[in-house]
Design a protein around this motif. Structure first.
Motif, PDB file in Angstrom:
ATOM      1  N   PHE A   1       8.676  16.442  16.579  1.00  0.00           N
ATOM      2  CA  PHE A   1       8.392  17.744  15.965  1.00  0.00           C
ATOM      3  C   PHE A   1       9.319  17.993  14.788  1.00  0.00           C
ATOM      4  CE2 PHE A   1       8.986  22.442  15.861  1.00  0.00           C
ATOM      5  CZ  PHE A   1       7.693  22.789  15.507  1.00  0.00           C
ATOM      6  N   ARG A   2      10.579  17.641  14.936  1.00  0.00           N
ATOM      7  CA  ARG A   2      11.532  17.831  13.831  1.00  0.00           C
ATOM      8  C   ARG A   2      11.120  17.001  12.617  1.00  0.00           C
ATOM      9  NH1 ARG A   2      15.597  17.113  18.030  1.00  0.00           N
ATOM     10  NH2 ARG A   2      16.437  15.259  16.986  1.00  0.00           N
ATOM     11  N   ALA A   3      10.535  15.837  12.843  1.00  0.00           N
ATOM     12  CA  ALA A   3      10.122  14.979  11.723  1.00  0.00           C
ATOM     13  C   ALA A   3       9.076  15.673  10.854  1.00  0.00           C
ATOM     14  CB  ALA A   3       9.583  13.647  12.245  1.00  0.00           C
ATOM     15  N   VAL A   4       8.073  16.307  11.483  1.00  0.00           N
ATOM     16  CA  VAL A   4       7.022  16.943  10.684  1.00  0.00           C
ATOM     17  C   VAL A   4       7.535  18.239  10.054  1.00  0.00           C
ATOM     18  CG1 VAL A   4       5.147  15.859  11.957  1.00  0.00           C
ATOM     19  CG2 VAL A   4       5.957  18.114  12.682  1.00  0.00           C
ATOM     20  N   CYS A   5       8.498  18.900  10.690  1.00  0.00           N
ATOM     21  CA  CYS A   5       9.087  20.097  10.074  1.00  0.00           C
ATOM     22  C   CYS A   5       9.952  19.720   8.873  1.00  0.00           C
ATOM     23  CB  CYS A   5       9.904  20.879  11.110  1.00  0.00           C
ATOM     24  SG  CYS A   5       8.896  21.739  12.339  1.00  0.00           S
ATOM     25  N   LYS A   6      10.682  18.625   8.991  1.00  0.00           N
ATOM     26  CA  LYS A   6      11.492  18.147   7.862  1.00  0.00           C
ATOM     27  C   LYS A   6      10.591  17.788   6.688  1.00  0.00           C
ATOM     28  CE  LYS A   6      15.494  16.852   6.091  1.00  0.00           C
ATOM     29  NZ  LYS A   6      16.635  17.785   5.942  1.00  0.00           N
TER      30      LYS A   6
ATOM     31  N   TYR B   1      17.021  10.577   8.728  1.00  0.00           N
ATOM     32  CA  TYR B   1      16.129  11.363   7.871  1.00  0.00           C
ATOM     33  C   TYR B   1      16.129  12.852   8.233  1.00  0.00           C
ATOM     34  CZ  TYR B   1      12.846  10.919  11.803  1.00  0.00           C
ATOM     35  OH  TYR B   1      12.260  10.943  13.037  1.00  0.00           O
ATOM     36  N   GLU B   2      16.699  13.189   9.387  1.00  0.00           N
ATOM     37  CA  GLU B   2      16.723  14.590   9.808  1.00  0.00           C
ATOM     38  C   GLU B   2      17.857  15.383   9.169  1.00  0.00           C
ATOM     39  OE1 GLU B   2      15.546  15.321  14.114  1.00  0.00           O
ATOM     40  OE2 GLU B   2      16.720  13.489  14.263  1.00  0.00           O
ATOM     41  N   ARG B   3      18.849  14.727   8.666  1.00  0.00           N
ATOM     42  CA  ARG B   3      20.068  15.426   8.244  1.00  0.00           C
ATOM     43  C   ARG B   3      19.810  16.423   7.115  1.00  0.00           C
ATOM     44  NH1 ARG B   3      24.366  13.345  10.856  1.00  0.00           N
ATOM     45  NH2 ARG B   3      24.180  11.239  11.670  1.00  0.00           N
ATOM     46  N   PRO B   4      20.557  17.554   7.175  1.00  0.00           N
ATOM     47  CA  PRO B   4      21.533  17.923   8.197  1.00  0.00           C
ATOM     48  C   PRO B   4      20.864  18.390   9.478  1.00  0.00           C
ATOM     49  CG  PRO B   4      21.364  19.684   6.585  1.00  0.00           C
ATOM     50  CD  PRO B   4      20.494  18.555   6.075  1.00  0.00           C
ATOM     51  N   VAL B   5      21.469  17.991  10.605  1.00  0.00           N
ATOM     52  CA  VAL B   5      20.913  18.335  11.907  1.00  0.00           C
ATOM     53  C   VAL B   5      22.056  18.704  12.851  1.00  0.00           C
ATOM     54  CG1 VAL B   5      20.932  15.926  12.684  1.00  0.00           C
ATOM     55  CG2 VAL B   5      19.354  17.560  13.754  1.00  0.00           C
TER      56      VAL B   5
ATOM     57  N   PRO C   1      -3.250  24.926   4.662  1.00  0.00           N
ATOM     58  CA  PRO C   1      -3.440  23.474   4.685  1.00  0.00           C
ATOM     59  C   PRO C   1      -4.893  23.133   5.004  1.00  0.00           C
ATOM     60  CG  PRO C   1      -2.235  24.228   6.620  1.00  0.00           C
ATOM     61  CD  PRO C   1      -2.296  25.379   5.685  1.00  0.00           C
ATOM     62  N   THR C   2      -5.381  22.095   4.373  1.00  0.00           N
ATOM     63  CA  THR C   2      -6.754  21.655   4.619  1.00  0.00           C
ATOM     64  C   THR C   2      -6.867  21.038   6.011  1.00  0.00           C
ATOM     65  OG1 THR C   2      -6.353  19.439   3.756  1.00  0.00           O
ATOM     66  CG2 THR C   2      -7.030  21.146   2.163  1.00  0.00           C
ATOM     67  N   VAL C   3      -8.081  20.835   6.434  1.00  0.00           N
ATOM     68  CA  VAL C   3      -8.294  20.193   7.729  1.00  0.00           C
ATOM     69  C   VAL C   3      -7.664  18.797   7.722  1.00  0.00           C
ATOM     70  CG1 VAL C   3     -10.013  19.303   9.338  1.00  0.00           C
ATOM     71  CG2 VAL C   3     -10.387  21.499   8.186  1.00  0.00           C
ATOM     72  N   GLU C   4      -7.830  18.087   6.620  1.00  0.00           N
ATOM     73  CA  GLU C   4      -7.248  16.744   6.530  1.00  0.00           C
ATOM     74  C   GLU C   4      -5.728  16.788   6.631  1.00  0.00           C
ATOM     75  OE1 GLU C   4      -7.612  12.677   3.836  1.00  0.00           O
ATOM     76  OE2 GLU C   4      -8.401  14.580   3.050  1.00  0.00           O
ATOM     77  N   GLU C   5      -5.109  17.784   5.978  1.00  0.00           N
ATOM     78  CA  GLU C   5      -3.652  17.919   6.061  1.00  0.00           C
ATOM     79  C   GLU C   5      -3.214  18.245   7.489  1.00  0.00           C
ATOM     80  OE1 GLU C   5      -2.533  19.507   1.559  1.00  0.00           O
ATOM     81  OE2 GLU C   5      -3.295  20.927   3.047  1.00  0.00           O
ATOM     82  N   ARG C   6      -3.958  19.105   8.160  1.00  0.00           N
ATOM     83  CA  ARG C   6      -3.632  19.451   9.550  1.00  0.00           C
ATOM     84  C   ARG C   6      -3.708  18.212  10.444  1.00  0.00           C
ATOM     85  NH1 ARG C   6      -4.380  25.079  11.140  1.00  0.00           N
ATOM     86  NH2 ARG C   6      -4.598  26.363   9.284  1.00  0.00           N
ATOM     87  N   VAL C   7      -4.785  17.451  10.277  1.00  0.00           N
ATOM     88  CA  VAL C   7      -4.968  16.262  11.111  1.00  0.00           C
ATOM     89  C   VAL C   7      -3.900  15.217  10.807  1.00  0.00           C
ATOM     90  CG1 VAL C   7      -6.487  14.290  11.530  1.00  0.00           C
ATOM     91  CG2 VAL C   7      -7.414  16.621  11.532  1.00  0.00           C
ATOM     92  N   ASN C   8      -3.552  15.050   9.532  1.00  0.00           N
ATOM     93  CA  ASN C   8      -2.528  14.064   9.175  1.00  0.00           C
ATOM     94  C   ASN C   8      -1.184  14.376   9.823  1.00  0.00           C
ATOM     95  OD1 ASN C   8      -4.287  12.537   7.652  1.00  0.00           O
ATOM     96  ND2 ASN C   8      -3.668  13.418   5.680  1.00  0.00           N
ATOM     97  N   VAL C   9      -0.833  15.671   9.843  1.00  0.00           N
ATOM     98  CA  VAL C   9       0.438  16.052  10.454  1.00  0.00           C
ATOM     99  C   VAL C   9       0.374  15.889  11.971  1.00  0.00           C
ATOM    100  CG1 VAL C   9       2.032  17.964  10.871  1.00  0.00           C
ATOM    101  CG2 VAL C   9       1.177  17.543   8.574  1.00  0.00           C
ATOM    102  N   ALA C  10      -0.754  16.287  12.570  1.00  0.00           N
ATOM    103  CA  ALA C  10      -0.916  16.090  14.014  1.00  0.00           C
ATOM    104  C   ALA C  10      -0.838  14.608  14.363  1.00  0.00           C
ATOM    105  CB  ALA C  10      -2.251  16.675  14.479  1.00  0.00           C
ATOM    106  N   ARG C  11      -1.418  13.789  13.514  1.00  0.00           N
ATOM    107  CA  ARG C  11      -1.406  12.338  13.759  1.00  0.00           C
ATOM    108  C   ARG C  11       0.025  11.782  13.675  1.00  0.00           C
ATOM    109  NH1 ARG C  11      -6.007   9.248  12.893  1.00  0.00           N
ATOM    110  NH2 ARG C  11      -6.748  10.640  11.239  1.00  0.00           N
ATOM    111  N   LYS C  12       0.761  12.210  12.656  1.00  0.00           N
ATOM    112  CA  LYS C  12       2.149  11.742  12.546  1.00  0.00           C
ATOM    113  C   LYS C  12       2.958  12.210  13.749  1.00  0.00           C
ATOM    114  CE  LYS C  12       6.305  11.582   9.764  1.00  0.00           C
ATOM    115  NZ  LYS C  12       6.929  11.639   8.421  1.00  0.00           N
TER     116      LYS C  12
END
Length: 346
Positions: free
Chosen positions: A27-32, A65-69, A254-265
């Motif tokens: 979850f932190r990865a997609v928020c970053k 890749y999360e820093r600062p954390v 966000p578009t449907v494609e953007e939503r799905v891409n983030v869910a997929r990641k």
């Protein structure tokens, strides 16, 4: 620029709140990716760390890749918190945060989390013990007080600053409120505007739109905002707020494609970190939030939460993109997820 000791953050930084069973590395990865400036791990029990509890130790995982954390711990005993701080320091986070805000009974009524708000002297002793036991910058997240008759956050802020914390995040509710009612930022503003307070003050609670974030920034003068429930299934909120602060313009949904891409990641990171069985199972609670607002999505969602392999789930996500190609989701305030802290005690 906002500084937490030696950590430099942009003007008006946006922080991802530590949320049990939510703020894990996937979850932190997609928020970053979507603009979070500073993130925290899930709450970690000091007792669990000392006993080498597997779940507690797993939560210490952080990535470059999360820093600062920051790693967040909680407990109600000076010795345990001090030992936990030393364990945390070995994992080399950018800062160490103490949770004095978790409101659930099994923690608060055992004298930890928000339970410490009943005893400010104890809170100060616990904080001082942590500060003295680590070279990491120490920060605190807490609430306004135990209840409406003990709104002691102004005293808390001064005393915690005096023993060495480098920043304070305040949730605008008392412990007894849990997440009910509306967050009251009035006292957060008073803390920030207290001339004795020199450390950054971050406000937390009910931010559900870029407009509200800017309104609270201007009204209360906070150094930044910590976002929790609004980011669940909607990590775009960070970049949307940043864009609005900078330009006064609202980004499209966000578009449907953007939503799905983030869910997929999020799914792939979850499987990578937790393994295929746990990763797939724990990801299931997120699909409804990522796909919120899409009409007649129930059939797709039903398959997403039952399929056993990443390949099959990916195929359904591809179907979602195809089925909703060109569909526009109306821009509305983000619906805050009905999140209930499940603070660990192991």
């Amino acid at each position: 620029m906002v500084k937490i000791d030696n950590i430099s953050l942009p003007d008006f930084p946006l922080l991802l709140a530590p949320m049990e069973d939510v703020s894990d590395p996937p979850f932190r990865a997609v928020c970053k990716d979507n603009g979070a400036d500073l993130m925290y791990t899930e709450f970690i029990s000091s007792e669990g760390l000392i006993r080498d509890a597997i779940k507690s130790r797993k939560k210490l995982d952080i990535f470059e890749y999360e820093r600062p954390v920051g790693i967040q711990i909680f407990g109600g005993d000076e010795e345990s918190l001090s030992l936990a701080a030393k364990i945390v320091e070995v994992t080399n986070p950018d800062l160490l945060d103490i949770n004095f805000g978790c409101p659930v009974k099994k923690v608060a009524l055992r004298g930890a989390g928000a339970g410490v708000l009943k005893d400010i002297d104890l809170m100060v002793r616990l904080t001082s013990a942590v500060v003295k036991s680590t070279s990491l910058p120490v920060t605190v997240k807490t609430r306004l007080g135990w209840d409406s008759n003990s709104l002691n956050i102004e005293e808390v802020a001064e005393r915690l600053q005096d023993v060495g914390i480098k920043a304070l995040a305040i949730h605008g509710r008392t412990r007894t409120q849990m997440y009910k009612g509306e967050a009251d930022w009035t006292l957060i503003g008073k803390v920030k505007n207290n001339p004795r307070i020199k450390i950054p003050i971050f406000g937390n609670g009910d931010i559900d739109s870029p407009e509200k974030a800017v309104e609270y920034k201007n009204r209360y003068g906070v150094d930044g905002i910590m976002i929790g429930r609004a980011a669940i299934g909607y990590p775009w909120i960070f970049n949307e707020i940043k864009h609005f602060v900078k330009t006064g313009e609202t980004l499209p949904s966000p578009t449907v494609e953007e939503r799905v891409n983030v869910a997929r990641k999020h799914l792939h990171k979850s499987v990578e970190w937790k393994g295929p069985i746990v990763g797939i199972n724990e990801m299931r609670r997120h699909y409804a939030n990522y796909l919120k607002g899409l009409p007649n999505i129930k059939e797709f969602r039903g398959r997403l939460v039952t399929l056993p392999t990443v390949e099959e789930i990916d195929a359904v996500l591809d179907e979602v993109v195809k089925a909703y190609s060109g569909f526009s989701i109306e821009k509305t305030p983000i619906e805050l997820v009905n999140y209930h802290e499940n603070c660990p005690v192991n």
